[in-house]
Design an enzyme around this catalytic site. Structure first.
Site, PDB file in Angstrom:
ATOM      1  CG  HIS A 319      -1.971  -1.009   1.227  1.00 33.14           C
ATOM      2  ND1 HIS A 319      -2.331  -1.728   2.345  1.00 33.14           N
ATOM      3  CD2 HIS A 319      -2.772  -1.452   0.227  1.00 33.14           C
ATOM      4  CE1 HIS A 319      -3.314  -2.557   2.035  1.00 33.14           C
ATOM      5  NE2 HIS A 319      -3.596  -2.405   0.755  1.00 33.14           N
ATOM      6  CD1 TRP A 537       7.218  -1.053   7.134  1.00 31.95           C
ATOM      7  CD2 TRP A 537       5.447   0.202   7.657  1.00 31.95           C
ATOM      8  NE1 TRP A 537       7.681   0.226   7.426  1.00 31.95           N
ATOM      9  CE2 TRP A 537       6.614   1.010   7.760  1.00 31.95           C
ATOM     10  CE3 TRP A 537       4.215   0.787   7.957  1.00 31.95           C
ATOM     11  CZ2 TRP A 537       6.565   2.361   8.131  1.00 31.95           C
ATOM     12  CZ3 TRP A 537       4.165   2.112   8.323  1.00 31.95           C
ATOM     13  CH2 TRP A 537       5.327   2.887   8.400  1.00 31.95           C
ATOM     14  CG  HIS A 538       0.110  -2.915   4.748  1.00 32.37           C
ATOM     15  ND1 HIS A 538      -0.886  -1.967   4.692  1.00 32.37           N
ATOM     16  CD2 HIS A 538       0.464  -2.995   6.053  1.00 32.37           C
ATOM     17  CE1 HIS A 538      -1.109  -1.497   5.915  1.00 32.37           C
ATOM     18  NE2 HIS A 538      -0.301  -2.107   6.749  1.00 32.37           N
ATOM     19  CB  SER A 539       5.290  -7.045   1.536  1.00 31.49           C
ATOM     20  OG  SER A 539       6.101  -5.906   1.696  1.00 31.49           O
TER      21      SER A 539
END
Length: 606
Positions: A319, A537-539
């Site tokens: 994101h 930090w939304h891999s």
């Protein structure tokens, strides 16, 4: 002499990775079948009973280097970021992101899960099946009777121990300024009513002030009581096969977690199943080192191909996140002193937390937010480059917002080079970026960084969406009574004679006209995003669950195509992005994987 964790030569199930999904799946299976021999191999550090992983307010300490709790993945330099390299962090500890994240409680739209089921041919993965699993995992202390929330799960959700003035003012001013976007109670209810409402924002922590992580509620509490075992600091090199049936794994003890550990290869046999759950970066790397992936990638790394699966490491999504800081009133009680590491502030807050679980150690500075979806008459302001994306992805799914936005109490970044001010920030991330990247190994060494293409801003639709989000955020922030002007070092560089130039040094009236931006102003905003847009930090997505012919890596039963007794069950499997922080999605995947594996093995009571 280095003292290393001990382990047996054989288990029924071996989990490669001990993050959020693995912890939930392994914990559920162990509780239902206590004699089942289950091993979790986690590459990162131990976290049990340590304040730095129990107190939510310490999240900032895990993002700033040096740290041992996260891995920093450095992407290729990108022309779309003005030559910058995006840096993306992922958890490097037992519990993964659940132990170090912002504890932001943000669940997907129902259509996100429904897309997985209908558009990517994954029966059993619709919102009808997954929402009950999210209810199962939580106790929603905010309102246990809320229809789509849980009341008896192990993970607690509350408003935390501190309500910032920033959050209070956004809840007050937001609906007065943007009258079509009213106040609401629940922006996480899995319906269209969850978008375009200003709400107080909950957190993954209980009213006792403790982080609702996975290991303390699913894993640590079962060690020594069931057949569940955990070895930390174990970096898996590859999955072992007999022909094309997974039989175990090879690993080395990580020399960062266990300094001085001999780098000999250890082998563990799995008699029933190997489950790869090492995250969006780790899972594709382990598959590729096992010979599973695009043939050209595997061969270039010096590995003999086993199964040609070009989707491994592809479909990388995140994101796109921007924090636009402004100066706040000097009397505002922000989180900045915490971020700066001021000893007096830390001592005060640690005492508050130890006394009754309250204060900033039980909070994150994100207390009021909104999921914004443009109304039809606002689409023109997004520009023609976005309209195609709108029609394809959003138009017929009214529960999908364009972005999530909050007013942050403080500037969550490294303050070592910032003036000691109080900050208030407009923070926003795109819910469904069109941009996409990839991550692949480059050799057979477990310590070699991967070839990472983040893909940030490689689609013009995302530039247009971020531009509109910046404008919405600025209008909201400049109306808050706390607002004291711009922070030029982290702001668009508008021409001095532009109406968009920063002139306000105090809050404007709620009824003040919106700023009018020229084409040159829009370019300045776009350059601002190229300079500052970052990870949320939304891999996810690098071992996508979709048909093999469409680039899929696993099927709807989480089986890796072309082999037997090998599943992937973590945040790498979503075939498309989700409108949420990925913790909730990882929890749903963990719960679903437990049901699937239990059914495969004939285990009841999960």
């Amino acid at each position: 002499m280095v003292v290393l964790p001990t382990f047996d030569p054989e288990y029924d199930i071996v989990f490669v990775g001990g993050g959020t999904s693995a912890g939930v799946t392994a914990g559920r299976l162990a509780a239902a079948a206590p004699k089942l021999r289950i091993l979790i191999l986690e590459a990162g550090i131990w976290t049990k009973d340590m304040l730095k992983y129990i107190q939510p307010g310490r999240y900032i300490t895990h993002l700033l280097q040096p740290t041992t709790a996260v891995t920093h993945h450095v992407a290729r330099p990108s022309e779309h970021l003005g030559g910058r390299s995006a840096i993306v962090q992922s958890g490097w500890c037992v519990g993964g992101g659940s132990s170090v994240n912002f504890v932001l409680y943000n669940r997907p739209s129902a259509s996100d899960f429904d897309d997985w089921a209908s558009e990517y041919d994954n029966p059993g993965w619709s919102s009808k099946e997954l929402v009950p699993l999210l209810q199962k995992v939580e106790t929603y202390e905010v309102d246990p009777s809320a229809p789509t929330h849980g009341s008896s799960g192990p993970l607690k959700v509350s408003y935390g121990g501190f309500f910032s003035e920033t959050g209070k003012q956004l809840l007050d001013i937001g609906p007065k300024y943007d009258k079509r976007r009213a106040s609401g109670k629940d922006a996480n209810a899995f319906d269209a009513g969850s978008v375009n409402i200003f709400t107080r924002w909950a957190k993954w922590c209980g009213s006792d002030g403790k982080r609702s992580d996975v290991p303390h509620y699913f894993v640590y509490n079962q060690l020594g009581k069931t057949g569940l075992s955990l070895v930390h600091g174990a970096r898996v090199k590859r999955v072992l096969f007999d022909d094309k049936t997974a039989t175990g794994v090879e690993f080395v003890f990580d020399n960062r977690v266990h300094p001085g550990a001999p780098q000999e290869i250890h082998t563990i046999r799995a008699t029933k199943l190997v489950v790869v759950a090492a995250g969006a970066f780790g899972s594709p790397a382990i598959l590729e080192r096992s010979g599973i992936g695009a043939v050209e990638v595997v061969k270039a790394a010096g590995i003999a191909p086993l199964v040609d699966l070009p989707g491994v490491g592809a479909n990388y999504h995140d994101h796109l996140f921007t924090v636009a800081p402004y100066v706040s009133d000097p009397e505002d009680d922000t989180f900045d002193a915490i971020y700066r590491g001021e000893e007096e502030e830390w001592a005060k807050e640690l005492t508050r937390w130890a006394t009754d679980g309250s204060g900033k150690m039980a909070a994150n500075g994100v207390d009021a937010s909104i999921k914004i979806r443009p109304f039809d008459d606002e689409l023109e302001g997004l520009g023609p480059e976005f309209l195609v994306r709108w029609k394809e992805h959003y138009a017929n799914k009214p529960d999908k917002p364009l972005f999530w936005m909050s007013a942050l109490s403080g500037f969550p970044t490294d303050h070592s080079k910032l003036p000691p001010l109080k900050y208030i920030c407009a923070a926003y991330h795109l819910a469904y970026p069109a941009s996409c990247g990839s991550v692949h190994i480059v050799d057979n060494d477990v310590y070699t960084p991967q070839d990472f293409e983040a893909g940030f801003l490689n689609n013009s639709a995302d530039i247009a969406a971020l531009r509109w989000a910046y404008k919405k955020g600025r209008e909201l922030i400049r109306r808050l009574p706390l607002f004291r002007g711009a922070f030029p070092p982290v702001a668009p560089e508008f021409a001095e004679d532009s109406p968009a130039a920063f002139k306000d040094t105090g809050a404007v009236e709620v009824s003040a006209p919106d700023i009018v931006y020229s084409a040159e102003d829009d370019k300045a905003i776009d350059e601002f995003h190229r300079k500052f847009v970052a990870t949320t930090w939304h891999s996810l997505g690098t071992c996508a669950m979709k048909p093999r012919k469409d680039g899929g890596v696993v099927d709807s039963r989480l089986n890796v195509y072309g082999v037997n007794n090998l599943k992937v069950a973590d945040i790498s499997i979503p075939p498309s992005n989700v409108n949420s922080n990925t913790y909730s999605v990882a929890l749903a995947i963990g719960e679903k994987a437990a049901l699937i594996i239990a059914e495969d093995l004939g285990i009841s009571g999960v």
